[in-house]
Design a protein around this motif. Structure first.
Motif, PDB file in Angstrom:
ATOM      1  N   THR A 292      30.122  16.373 -27.805  1.00 56.51           N
ATOM      2  CA  THR A 292      30.977  16.671 -29.426  1.00 56.51           C
ATOM      3  C   THR A 292      31.837  18.325 -29.867  1.00 56.51           C
ATOM      4  O   THR A 292      30.945  19.412 -29.348  1.00 56.51           O
ATOM      5  CB  THR A 292      29.688  16.756 -30.137  1.00 56.51           C
ATOM      6  OG1 THR A 292      28.959  15.938 -29.326  1.00 56.51           O
ATOM      7  CG2 THR A 292      29.278  16.673 -31.378  1.00 56.51           C
TER       8      THR A 292
ATOM      9  N   ALA B 267      27.750   7.812 -31.857  1.00 61.23           N
ATOM     10  CA  ALA B 267      26.320   8.458 -31.092  1.00 61.23           C
ATOM     11  C   ALA B 267      25.249   8.043 -30.766  1.00 61.23           C
ATOM     12  O   ALA B 267      24.978   8.881 -29.261  1.00 61.23           O
ATOM     13  CB  ALA B 267      27.157   9.606 -31.097  1.00 61.23           C
ATOM     14  N   ASP B 268      24.622   8.659 -31.197  1.00 64.59           N
ATOM     15  CA  ASP B 268      23.183   7.801 -31.326  1.00 64.59           C
ATOM     16  C   ASP B 268      22.915   6.779 -30.936  1.00 64.59           C
ATOM     17  O   ASP B 268      21.886   6.865 -28.987  1.00 64.59           O
ATOM     18  CB  ASP B 268      22.594   8.527 -32.467  1.00 64.59           C
ATOM     19  CG  ASP B 268      20.913   8.039 -32.444  1.00 64.59           C
ATOM     20  OD1 ASP B 268      20.500   8.498 -31.320  1.00 64.59           O
ATOM     21  OD2 ASP B 268      20.074   7.866 -33.625  1.00 64.59           O
TER      22      ASP B 268
ATOM     23  N   ILE C  57      21.762  14.098 -30.490  1.00 65.55           N
ATOM     24  CA  ILE C  57      23.586  12.990 -29.170  1.00 65.55           C
ATOM     25  C   ILE C  57      23.677  14.295 -28.947  1.00 65.55           C
ATOM     26  O   ILE C  57      23.825  14.976 -28.337  1.00 65.55           O
ATOM     27  CB  ILE C  57      24.588  14.118 -30.765  1.00 65.55           C
ATOM     28  CG1 ILE C  57      24.169  13.361 -32.349  1.00 65.55           C
ATOM     29  CG2 ILE C  57      25.698  12.816 -30.590  1.00 65.55           C
ATOM     30  CD1 ILE C  57      23.733  11.939 -31.754  1.00 65.55           C
ATOM     31  N   SER C  58      23.461  13.160 -27.142  1.00 65.95           N
ATOM     32  CA  SER C  58      23.875  13.899 -25.884  1.00 65.95           C
ATOM     33  C   SER C  58      25.466  13.545 -25.860  1.00 65.95           C
ATOM     34  O   SER C  58      25.095  14.758 -24.444  1.00 65.95           O
ATOM     35  CB  SER C  58      23.286  12.737 -24.851  1.00 65.95           C
ATOM     36  OG  SER C  58      23.718  11.206 -24.953  1.00 65.95           O
ATOM     37  N   VAL C  59      26.869  13.180 -26.010  1.00 75.57           N
ATOM     38  CA  VAL C  59      27.946  12.906 -25.462  1.00 75.57           C
ATOM     39  C   VAL C  59      28.307  13.784 -26.442  1.00 75.57           C
ATOM     40  O   VAL C  59      28.013  15.314 -26.880  1.00 75.57           O
ATOM     41  CB  VAL C  59      28.325  11.758 -26.447  1.00 75.57           C
ATOM     42  CG1 VAL C  59      27.715  10.819 -26.127  1.00 75.57           C
ATOM     43  CG2 VAL C  59      28.624  11.783 -28.204  1.00 75.57           C
TER      44      VAL C  59
ATOM     45  N   ALA D 118      25.652   5.872 -27.199  1.00 75.47           N
ATOM     46  CA  ALA D 118      26.229   6.657 -26.740  1.00 75.47           C
ATOM     47  C   ALA D 118      26.851   5.922 -24.739  1.00 75.47           C
ATOM     48  O   ALA D 118      27.646   6.800 -25.073  1.00 75.47           O
ATOM     49  CB  ALA D 118      25.082   7.462 -25.554  1.00 75.47           C
TER      50      ALA D 118
END
Length: 280
Positions: A220, A111-112, A216-218, A115
């Protein structure tokens, strides 16, 4: 219905389980140690019934088709690359990732670094690597919980301890929360020549406190059992500070580390809710 599938990739062929229509929205489920794809059976059923295409591979070392002999073959960059190789083989440009234990560690890094490939992340049991590393450095409770890691990293020690007497050590570790039939399958898979050493090589190639991931931008979802013997509250609660996108934390009362099997219905519900909220 759950299918047994083979997934050919440039790294080799992964065996695994799948459910749902082939054209459905792709969800990749990554298992932990010392388990395998069958830990996700209930979630595969639920996702498939809801129209998702859910795929749970037996990962590197756990599958006979991708079992390198050297420790370096289990470095985190290879584990993350496998997830992308599998997604590419399935024709998924974007997908949802769900990970438990080591599978969650892979999912955080994925995810990092990638993304753009993910719709959502669901991490089960294992927190973001940064607060986990911080807790290992400064939280005495977490250091006690993680004391077993050094034994796992010693060549031959864990193999002897866990596989002796027909896998009695593995059985004791799993028996409190995992169905007996699943325990039997895990022990059988780990008893294949080289399989348990391969699974332990994940620990030997990368210390858990060496796993790196940024914010993490997604969207979660993090699910943690408050009776997890390996992960304490400090790291679990600290994860929120490392997610900049939409975030939801679910702490399950009375549940141990083996969430996908011990709290299978609850996890399936939380997962379907999370995916339904973030369909973009």
């Amino acid at each position: 219905m759950i299918e047994h599938i083979d997934i050919p990739t440039p790294a080799g062929t992964f065996d695994g389980l799948a459910a749902g229509p082939r054209g459905g929205r792709g969800v990749l489920l990554l298992h932990g140690f010392p388990q395998g794809a069958i830990e996700w059976e209930r979630q595969l059923d639920a996702l498939g019934a809801a129209g998702y295409r859910a795929v749970a591979p037996n990962q590197r070392g756990y599958t006979p088709g991708v079992r390198p002999a050297d420790v370096a073959g289990y470095a985190m960059d290879e584990l993350v690359a496998d997830a992308l190789r599998i997604a590419d083989a399935l024709g998924w440009v974007r997908f949802d990732v769900v990970g438990h234990d080591w599978g969650a560690a892979i999912a955080w890094v994925l995810a990092d670094l990638h993304a753009d490939r993910l719709r959502t992340l669901t991490a089960v049991s294992i927190p973001h690597p940064a607060p986990f590393a911080e807790a290992l450095r400064h939280d005495e409770d977490q250091r006690r919980r993680s004391a077993y890691l050094e034994m796992f990293r010693q060549p031959g020690a864990a193999e002897q301890l866990m596989l002796a007497d027909g896998g009695a050590g593995l059985r004791r570790m799993l028996a409190q929360a995992v169905p007996e039939a699943s325990v039997d399958e895990y022990v059988a898979r780990m008893s294949e020549p080289g399989a348990f050493t391969a699974a332990l090589n994940w620990y030997r190639a990368t210390r858990p406190d060496e796993v790196e991931a940024g914010p993490i931008s997604v969207p979660t979802l993090y699910v943690w059992g408050d009776q997890d013997v390996g992960v304490g509250a400090a790291a679990a609660l600290g994860t929120e500070s490392w997610v900049t996108g939409p975030y939801r934390f679910e702490a399950l009362t009375g549940i141990s580390h083996w969430v996908p099997e011990q709290a299978s219905e609850r996890l399936a519900e939380e997962l379907l809710s999370h995916l339904g909220q973030h369909a973009g």
